[in-house]
Design an enzyme around this catalytic site. Structure first.
Site, PDB file in Angstrom:
ATOM      1  N   LEU A  30       0.947  -0.907  -0.274  1.00  0.00           N
ATOM      2  CA  LEU A  30       0.113   0.129  -0.125  1.00  0.00           C
ATOM      3  C   LEU A  30       0.643   0.978  -0.127  1.00  0.00           C
ATOM      4  CD1 LEU A  30      -2.983  -1.488   2.507  1.00  0.00           C
ATOM      5  CD2 LEU A  30      -2.734  -1.156   0.113  1.00  0.00           C
TER       6      LEU A  30
ATOM      7  N   ASP B 241       9.421  -8.874   2.819  1.00  0.00           N
ATOM      8  CA  ASP B 241       9.186  -8.791   1.507  1.00  0.00           C
ATOM      9  C   ASP B 241       9.743  -8.124   1.064  1.00  0.00           C
ATOM     10  OD1 ASP B 241       7.984 -10.186  -0.320  1.00  0.00           O
ATOM     11  OD2 ASP B 241       7.001  -8.157  -1.173  1.00  0.00           O
TER      12      ASP B 241
ATOM     13  N   HIS C 188       9.897 -14.255   2.234  1.00  0.00           N
ATOM     14  CA  HIS C 188      10.860 -13.763   0.622  1.00  0.00           C
ATOM     15  C   HIS C 188      11.387 -14.353  -0.186  1.00  0.00           C
ATOM     16  CE1 HIS C 188      11.320 -10.888  -3.190  1.00  0.00           C
ATOM     17  NE2 HIS C 188      12.102 -11.279  -2.909  1.00  0.00           N
TER      18      HIS C 188
ATOM     19  N   ASP D 105       0.222  -9.947  -4.185  1.00  0.00           N
ATOM     20  CA  ASP D 105       1.189  -9.214  -4.513  1.00  0.00           C
ATOM     21  C   ASP D 105       0.979  -7.578  -5.501  1.00  0.00           C
ATOM     22  OD1 ASP D 105       4.095  -8.608  -4.194  1.00  0.00           O
ATOM     23  OD2 ASP D 105       4.882 -10.000  -5.070  1.00  0.00           O
TER      24      ASP D 105
END
Ligand code: DOR
Length: 430
Positions: free
Chosen positions: A65, A154, A181, A307
């Site tokens: 975001l 991530d 990740h 994602d």
């Protein structure tokens, strides 16, 4: 609040093994009744869902975001509205913001912004390491008290195995997953796309499947050692699916997710130095896609997560090597994946399960079902509606999609969050 009744839709609620045409009664923001018919009291608001699919609001375990710090790419206000348009009612945001979400006040900041400006539920993910630098652990316990749903760096792999082992040991008593990740940065170094003939032809450095698989294997073994819950983000290779299957057969606490683009697009999309198809992990091959789909079907892969990675125009309108990685995914998720249903690769109930009960389970069963008493998060979509992707019409600030101009079939027409309509499509379909 008036009662809301969604009538005559095909209700698919995988958490309750429910798949039948019927009605849903919503009272005071909560699912009151699901059945073949429910009667409307005077003054109820009625939504006719004949010919449509009605399911729990989609839950996205992995999105970006960008707030705080990268508001030119996305904000909580725009991102949550784009997500609602994609049928999502709960989204989990990654902490690779600026500054990264590695401490309590920042998590509280994102939560309060989401409450004020968000259209749907936002659940933050905290960093594993301070500043995502891979050097020392973040304030994991404090952040868990503030409601993060897991920990992830991530975008970066936690390269130090001992630190990752510590992170798992800390996360376990907190009851939260480590969301990794998986990409060994040394094997992926300078990589721009999948390693193979196309990278060679384009003169781009490739990222081999092994960069991911080496990382997946290490973390599975650490999860086995510590007993912690490892969730593997954006799986993209056949070998990763095989490793996850191996781990599950041994009852190691591991779950996995796959992104829509890794299920539907191959590395050929990069031809022409198409920066819209630059993503990390990179788009792979048909063989990988087939293995990922097998993984969904046999339960190896638990979750589909977007994602969603919005970028501004300048981040993509440049030479391939300098372009940012990522795809703006909220608004094309359903349309792109419905093609897998149309071609018989997965069933519609399975697709919905991977978008609702699958992620819901990881969140402790709090979301992703239409169980009476649950908050009324409901998505209605038209499985037959065709539409053409026009990123200019995206609500997301991120217009970066490799699907621009393509015709997709399957469109969200209404999203209900906590009993209130938060998105409705203006195009009426018969
Ligand atoms: O392509 C990607 N973009 N992969 C990631 O892991 C991070 C993301 C981003 O933040 O843009």
């Amino acid at each position: 609040m008036k009662d809301l009744i969604v009538k005559n839709g095909r209700i698919i609620d995988p958490a309750n093994n429910f798949d039948a045409v019927g009605d849903i009664l919503v009272r005071d923001g909560v699912v009151k009744q699901v059945g073949t018919t429910v009667s409307a009291g005077p003054g109820s608001e009625i939504i006719d869902a004949r010919g449509k699919v009605v399911c729990p609001g989609f839950v996205d375990l992995h999105c970006h975001l960008r707030q705080p710090g990268y508001e030119a790419k996305e904000t909580i206000a725009t991102g949550t509205r784009a997500a609602a348009k994609g049928g999502f009612t709960t989204i989990c945001c990654m902490p690779n913001t600026n500054p990264p979400l590695d401490n309590l006040p920042l998590v509280e900041f994102v939560k309060s912004l989401a409450e004020k400006e968000g259209a749907i539920r936002v659940l933050p993910i905290g960093c594993i390491t301070r500043g995502r630098k891979g050097e020392e652990l973040s304030d994991m316990a404090e952040m868990s008290g503030a409601g993060v749903i897991g920990f992830s760096d991530d975008g970066n792999y936690v390269k130090n195995a001992r630190l990752m082992k510590c992170a798992m040991e800390y996360s376990q008593p907190l009851g939260l997953p480590i969301i990794e990740h998986c990409e060994d940065p040394d094997l992926a170094i300078d990589g721009q796309m999948n390693e193979g003939i196309i990278a060679t032809r384009l003169g781009l450095c490739g990222i081999p499947n092994a960069a991911e698989e080496v990382a997946v294997a290490r973390d599975i073994l650490l999860a086995q050692l510590t007993g912690a819950h490892l969730h593997i983000a954006h799986l993209s290779t056949k070998g990763s699916v095989e490793l996850l299957r191996w781990a599950k057969q041994r009852d190691i606490r591991v779950t996995g997710e796959v992104a829509p683009h890794h299920l539907t697009l191959t590395e050929e999309r990069v031809l022409g130095y198409n920066t819209a198809a630059k993503v990390n992990p990179p788009l792979r091959t048909k063989t990988d896609i087939e293995a990922l789909i097998d993984g969904l079907n046999d339960g190896t892969i638990d979750i589909i997560a977007t994602d969603h990675a919005p970028h501004s125009l300048n981040d993509k309108l440049c030479e391939f090597g300098a372009a940012a990685s990522g795809i703006s995914g909220f608004e094309t998720m359903l349309g792109s994946l419905m093609n897998l249903v149309a071609t018989g690769k997965i069933t519609l109930p399975l697709l919905i399960a991977k978008l609702t009960s699958g992620p819901g389970r990881l969140l402790g069963g709090r979301f992703g079902s239409l169980t009476p008493g649950a908050t009324a998060d409901i998505t209605i979509f038209d499985p037959g509606a065709e539409w053409t992707v026009d990123s200019g019409k995206f609500i997301s600030k991120g217009k970066n999609t490799p699907l621009q101009g393509e015709t997709l079939k399957g469109k969200v027409i209404l999203t209900v969050f906590g009993g209130a309509v938060v998105f409705t499509d203006d195009v009426k379909t018969p």
